[in-house]
Write an enzyme that holds these catalytic residues in place. Structure first.
Site, PDB file in Angstrom:
ATOM      1  N   ALA A   1      14.707  21.607  18.930  1.00 42.60           N
ATOM      2  CA  ALA A   1      13.806  22.207  17.945  1.00 42.60           C
ATOM      3  C   ALA A   1      12.923  23.283  18.555  1.00 42.60           C
ATOM      4  O   ALA A   1      12.443  24.168  17.863  1.00 42.60           O
ATOM      5  CB  ALA A   1      12.935  21.117  17.337  1.00 42.60           C
ATOM      6  N   LYS A   2      12.699  23.191  19.872  1.00 39.68           N
ATOM      7  CA  LYS A   2      11.848  24.160  20.585  1.00 39.68           C
ATOM      8  C   LYS A   2      10.516  24.351  19.875  1.00 39.68           C
ATOM      9  O   LYS A   2      10.051  25.463  19.686  1.00 39.68           O
ATOM     10  CB  LYS A   2      12.595  25.475  20.802  1.00 39.68           C
ATOM     11  CG  LYS A   2      13.906  25.267  21.574  1.00 39.68           C
ATOM     12  CD  LYS A   2      14.565  26.549  22.007  1.00 39.68           C
ATOM     13  CE  LYS A   2      15.824  26.308  22.814  1.00 39.68           C
ATOM     14  NZ  LYS A   2      16.968  25.778  22.050  1.00 39.68           N
ATOM     15  N   ARG A   3       9.893  23.243  19.493  1.00 35.02           N
ATOM     16  CA  ARG A   3       8.620  23.287  18.802  1.00 35.02           C
ATOM     17  C   ARG A   3       7.466  23.384  19.790  1.00 35.02           C
ATOM     18  O   ARG A   3       7.675  23.364  21.013  1.00 35.02           O
ATOM     19  CB  ARG A   3       8.444  22.023  17.943  1.00 35.02           C
ATOM     20  CG  ARG A   3       9.489  21.848  16.836  1.00 35.02           C
ATOM     21  CD  ARG A   3       9.427  22.953  15.818  1.00 35.02           C
ATOM     22  NE  ARG A   3      10.197  22.635  14.620  1.00 35.02           N
ATOM     23  CZ  ARG A   3      11.417  23.084  14.338  1.00 35.02           C
ATOM     24  NH1 ARG A   3      12.047  23.866  15.172  1.00 35.02           N
ATOM     25  NH2 ARG A   3      12.008  22.751  13.198  1.00 35.02           N
TER      26      ARG A   3
ATOM     27  N   THR B   1      13.176  19.082  22.091  1.00 34.19           N
ATOM     28  CA  THR B   1      12.872  20.191  23.011  1.00 34.19           C
ATOM     29  C   THR B   1      11.594  20.899  22.561  1.00 34.19           C
ATOM     30  O   THR B   1      11.325  21.031  21.370  1.00 34.19           O
ATOM     31  CB  THR B   1      14.027  21.212  23.094  1.00 34.19           C
ATOM     32  OG1 THR B   1      14.289  21.748  21.797  1.00 34.19           O
ATOM     33  CG2 THR B   1      15.288  20.579  23.638  1.00 34.19           C
TER      34      THR B   1
ATOM     35  N   ASP C   1      14.300  30.861  19.866  1.00 35.08           N
ATOM     36  CA  ASP C   1      15.517  30.332  20.468  1.00 35.08           C
ATOM     37  C   ASP C   1      16.362  31.521  20.870  1.00 35.08           C
ATOM     38  O   ASP C   1      15.948  32.658  20.672  1.00 35.08           O
ATOM     39  CB  ASP C   1      16.237  29.429  19.444  1.00 35.08           C
ATOM     40  CG  ASP C   1      17.068  28.347  20.114  1.00 35.08           C
ATOM     41  OD1 ASP C   1      17.858  28.683  21.019  1.00 35.08           O
ATOM     42  OD2 ASP C   1      16.922  27.180  19.746  1.00 35.08           O
TER      43      ASP C   1
END
Lengths: 273, 273
Positions: free
Chosen positions: A95-97, A121, B99
């Site tokens: 999710a790269k939050r 993530t 991303d």
């Protein structure tokens, strides 16, 4: 899931492969488009065909979010299917939050509680109070972006701070966070030559490694420089496994690709034992 | 929405206020909980009560994602309501996404096309190829985290690279990205003393400024150091506006709080004209 359970699964399956479920309606076999939920139908078939060869699944949340509520439903069905049928799998919400305190807690609850993923993530740019809310969850893992596989990694991540690259500063600093034993890190396979330095800072933490295959990273090099006594590596492959065929045989084709990766991993594990 | 349209709206309303829709079921008035969609009911009431006093609305996506599909539906209803009834409002998806290439395009499509937001917030850690996919969308704005309002900002953002802080490197580098005229930046009001340096690097870009009020930032200071000839500021307030009352009068209370902010902004704009 505890780290010990993950390591045990790796030892049993002789695999540290994670299959990336970057499911795209434009790339899946066209016969699936008549299914009620083509994304879930595709994921289910891939999971059923590969589960004994890999130790985890990583849906990239962007692919689901792009389809709005429909996509979110497919994601929910996919994680529920995994947790019900293959509870041994280590599940990663890619999710790269990252946001400030209370807001990060919201994201953590969304992925760790509502969806019951094992890990998520996180982007580190906002620092300690954006990461620690995720680390508060027991038996859950927070995977911080350290050195990513893309070209843009050189914009900031490899810039020098006091003579040491930013990504190293991220590694060093994150070790001081509360519950830092729940941290893992993203390190791109395309930058395997950095792994010696990385292991000097975080000798034991698990690394999630994208970029083997399609992006040009070498499995051998990643293992040479990054493997620990408990393996310490989760190597992700997405396109290289899930899109091997666009025909009726797509699931078997994904199994063949996963099998080739698993066998290469088994050889490496046996060479080192 | 074009930047010119945003500036015109600011001039007409004598306001550069953005209302943060960080809607939390535990904080909204309890009488709303019997509504079919309490989150949307709350947002609609707040929007109807404040729209003439502000120039934008910023739902923080974490608050919606935390409720899964239900939350996503509330978000969709909220942005549709805004676009239908108040199309002049500048809408910000506070998502802090980021991303690699194709995946960023997915997030961009989710927020710019499917949901039709005017802008989205982005974390810069992954560099150029994580940001440029967002910049490819015409009349859409990409708001990059530069210097955030939280304590964790000091972990990495203010660390020195070649004698210059990381957040300045982010500002400098992002100016070289394709379509950089579509960039805006997040700068926390709690760090107003940095605004002179920031304006030296990006003299004209709009800044989204959280942290006035609840977090202790000063509107006066932000304007003194950050305002441009086209104003160049969007000051966000969330809790300070939307949670002024937990009773039936919550919408009027939010209007009163928004009105106080708008009047303070009007005074500043008139003093400077």
């Amino acid at each position: 899931m505890t780290t010990q359970e993950l390591v045990a699964q790796i030892r049993t399956k002789k695999s540290f492969l994670v299959v990336g479920l970057d499911t795209d309606l434009e790339k899946i076999p066209s016969h699936l488009l008549k299914e009620e939920d083509p994304i879930f139908a595709f994921n289910k078939a891939i999971i059923d065909a590969t589960h004994d060869l890999c130790v985890g699944y990583k849906p990239n949340i962007a692919f689901y979010e792009a389809y709005g509520i429909t996509g979110w439903k497919s994601l929910e069905k996919t994680i529920n299917y995994l947790n019900e049928h293959y509870p041994e799998q280590f599940t990663i919400a890619d999710a790269k939050r990252g946001d400030i305190g209370n807001t990060s807690t919201r994201y953590a609850k969304a992925f760790f509680e509502s969806l019951n993923f094992d890990s998520v993530t996180i982007a580190p740019y906002m620092g300690r109070d954006s990461v620690e809310p995720f680390l508060a969850f027991e038996d859950k893992h927070t995977i911080v972006l350290a050195l990513t596989s893309n070209q843009g990694a050189f914009d900031f991540q490899t810039q020098l701070i006091d003579g040491s690259e930013l990504y190293k500063k991220v590694l060093e600093t994150s070790k001081t966070y509360t519950n830092s034993d729940r941290l893992m890190y993203v390190v791109g396979a395309t930058k395997a030559e950095y792994l010696t330095d990385i292991r000097a800072i975080i000798p034991d933490a698990f690394l999630l490694v994208p970029g083997v295959g399609a992006q040009g990273g070498s499995l051998e090099e990643v293992c040479t420089y990054g493997m620990t006594k408990d393996v310490g590596l989760l190597v992700n492959s997405s396109r290289g496994i899930i899109y091997k065929s666009q025909d009726e045989d797509f699931a078997e084709a994904s199994r063949d690709a996963a099998k080739a990766m698993q066998q290469a991993m088994q050889r490496i594990l046996e060479d080192r034992s």
